[in-house]
Scaffold this motif. Sequence first.
Motif, PDB file in Angstrom:
ATOM      1  N   SER A  25      -9.527 -55.456  40.797  1.00 57.18           N
ATOM      2  CA  SER A  25     -10.756 -55.163  39.989  1.00 57.18           C
ATOM      3  C   SER A  25     -10.912 -53.613  40.913  1.00 57.18           C
ATOM      4  O   SER A  25     -11.582 -52.362  40.604  1.00 57.18           O
ATOM      5  N   THR A  26      -9.466 -52.851  40.837  1.00 55.60           N
ATOM      6  CA  THR A  26      -9.006 -51.264  40.549  1.00 55.60           C
ATOM      7  C   THR A  26      -8.847 -50.778  40.160  1.00 55.60           C
ATOM      8  O   THR A  26      -8.189 -49.940  39.425  1.00 55.60           O
ATOM      9  N   ASN A  27      -7.882 -51.587  38.446  1.00 55.27           N
ATOM     10  CA  ASN A  27      -6.802 -51.453  38.143  1.00 55.27           C
ATOM     11  C   ASN A  27      -7.013 -50.913  36.136  1.00 55.27           C
ATOM     12  O   ASN A  27      -6.988 -51.135  35.754  1.00 55.27           O
ATOM     13  N   TYR A  28      -8.577 -50.690  36.197  1.00 53.69           N
ATOM     14  CA  TYR A  28      -9.047 -51.309  34.278  1.00 53.69           C
ATOM     15  C   TYR A  28      -8.293 -49.939  34.062  1.00 53.69           C
ATOM     16  O   TYR A  28      -8.099 -50.011  32.884  1.00 53.69           O
ATOM     17  N   THR A  29      -8.368 -48.433  34.491  1.00 56.37           N
ATOM     18  CA  THR A  29      -7.528 -47.740  33.540  1.00 56.37           C
ATOM     19  C   THR A  29      -6.722 -47.789  33.124  1.00 56.37           C
ATOM     20  O   THR A  29      -5.840 -47.776  31.943  1.00 56.37           O
ATOM     21  N   VAL A  30      -5.471 -48.007  34.426  1.00 58.50           N
ATOM     22  CA  VAL A  30      -4.018 -47.973  33.625  1.00 58.50           C
ATOM     23  C   VAL A  30      -3.636 -49.455  33.418  1.00 58.50           C
ATOM     24  O   VAL A  30      -3.128 -49.209  32.171  1.00 58.50           O
ATOM     25  N   TRP A  31      -4.358 -50.938  33.341  1.00 59.64           N
ATOM     26  CA  TRP A  31      -4.761 -51.488  32.266  1.00 59.64           C
ATOM     27  C   TRP A  31      -5.566 -51.759  31.613  1.00 59.64           C
ATOM     28  O   TRP A  31      -3.947 -52.136  29.932  1.00 59.64           O
ATOM     29  N   ALA A  32      -5.902 -51.127  31.554  1.00 60.75           N
ATOM     30  CA  ALA A  32      -6.353 -50.689  29.611  1.00 60.75           C
ATOM     31  C   ALA A  32      -5.160 -50.044  28.510  1.00 60.75           C
ATOM     32  O   ALA A  32      -5.042 -50.275  27.442  1.00 60.75           O
ATOM     33  N   ILE A  90     -14.875 -56.807  28.235  1.00 63.71           N
ATOM     34  CA  ILE A  90     -14.145 -56.186  29.367  1.00 63.71           C
ATOM     35  C   ILE A  90     -13.856 -55.084  29.934  1.00 63.71           C
ATOM     36  O   ILE A  90     -14.835 -54.952  31.260  1.00 63.71           O
ATOM     37  N   LYS A  91     -14.317 -54.197  28.672  1.00 61.99           N
ATOM     38  CA  LYS A  91     -14.746 -52.802  29.012  1.00 61.99           C
ATOM     39  C   LYS A  91     -15.807 -52.491  29.169  1.00 61.99           C
ATOM     40  O   LYS A  91     -16.084 -51.284  30.372  1.00 61.99           O
ATOM     41  N   THR A  92     -16.824 -53.104  28.897  1.00 60.56           N
ATOM     42  CA  THR A  92     -17.844 -53.079  29.734  1.00 60.56           C
ATOM     43  C   THR A  92     -18.354 -53.065  31.001  1.00 60.56           C
ATOM     44  O   THR A  92     -18.800 -52.362  31.615  1.00 60.56           O
ATOM     45  N   GLY A  96     -18.648 -49.557  33.864  1.00 61.86           N
ATOM     46  CA  GLY A  96     -19.097 -50.093  34.374  1.00 61.86           C
ATOM     47  C   GLY A  96     -19.218 -49.363  36.561  1.00 61.86           C
ATOM     48  O   GLY A  96     -19.394 -48.349  36.771  1.00 61.86           O
ATOM     49  N   VAL A  97     -18.005 -50.301  36.457  1.00 54.82           N
ATOM     50  CA  VAL A  97     -18.050 -49.617  37.953  1.00 54.82           C
ATOM     51  C   VAL A  97     -17.051 -49.039  38.350  1.00 54.82           C
ATOM     52  O   VAL A  97     -17.014 -47.927  38.967  1.00 54.82           O
ATOM     53  N   GLU A  98     -15.971 -48.606  36.868  1.00 58.73           N
ATOM     54  CA  GLU A  98     -15.360 -46.800  36.984  1.00 58.73           C
ATOM     55  C   GLU A  98     -16.513 -45.518  37.208  1.00 58.73           C
ATOM     56  O   GLU A  98     -16.177 -45.309  38.087  1.00 58.73           O
ATOM     57  N   ARG A  99     -17.438 -46.435  36.771  1.00 56.06           N
ATOM     58  CA  ARG A  99     -18.889 -45.054  36.460  1.00 56.06           C
ATOM     59  C   ARG A  99     -19.241 -45.033  38.564  1.00 56.06           C
ATOM     60  O   ARG A  99     -19.426 -44.293  38.832  1.00 56.06           O
TER      61      ARG A  99
END
Length: 138
Positions: A25-32, A90-92, A96-99
């Motif tokens: 839930s917290t690592n989307y940017t690094v995961w991508a 996944i990105k969508t 949204g969570v990141e924003r």
Amino acid sequence: MGDLVPATAKPKEGPSSIQCPMLTSTNYTVWAIRMTLCLKVHKVWETIEEETTDVEKNNMATALLVQSIPETLVLQVGTLDTAKKVWEAIKTRYMGVERVKEARLQTLMTDFDRLKMKDSETIDDFVGMISEIASKSA
């Protein structure tokens, strides 16, 4: 301890040992970033950039994506038929969570900038307010 392998030894033939990162839930940017590299190493990144008709590459990319996401998300994207659609879903969800996180952090930074110690407050009270903002921002 394991055996030492000389640097000149050839790698074993067979499936790649590169592991895909797990999305949390917290690592989307690094995961991508890591997932992009993983898909490039497996030579299937183009299925994400531009929808391809190569079924084998699409299946490989989809399999790599699905193995790197939580079960609850697998259930949500499992019906999508291309790797590009899975990636976009996944990105969508996570952008949204990141924003929201960024907006909340901006609010906390504003609160910190406006923070002033009142004459009636003790140092402990003021430190408590600073600590609260720091905890929320972390």
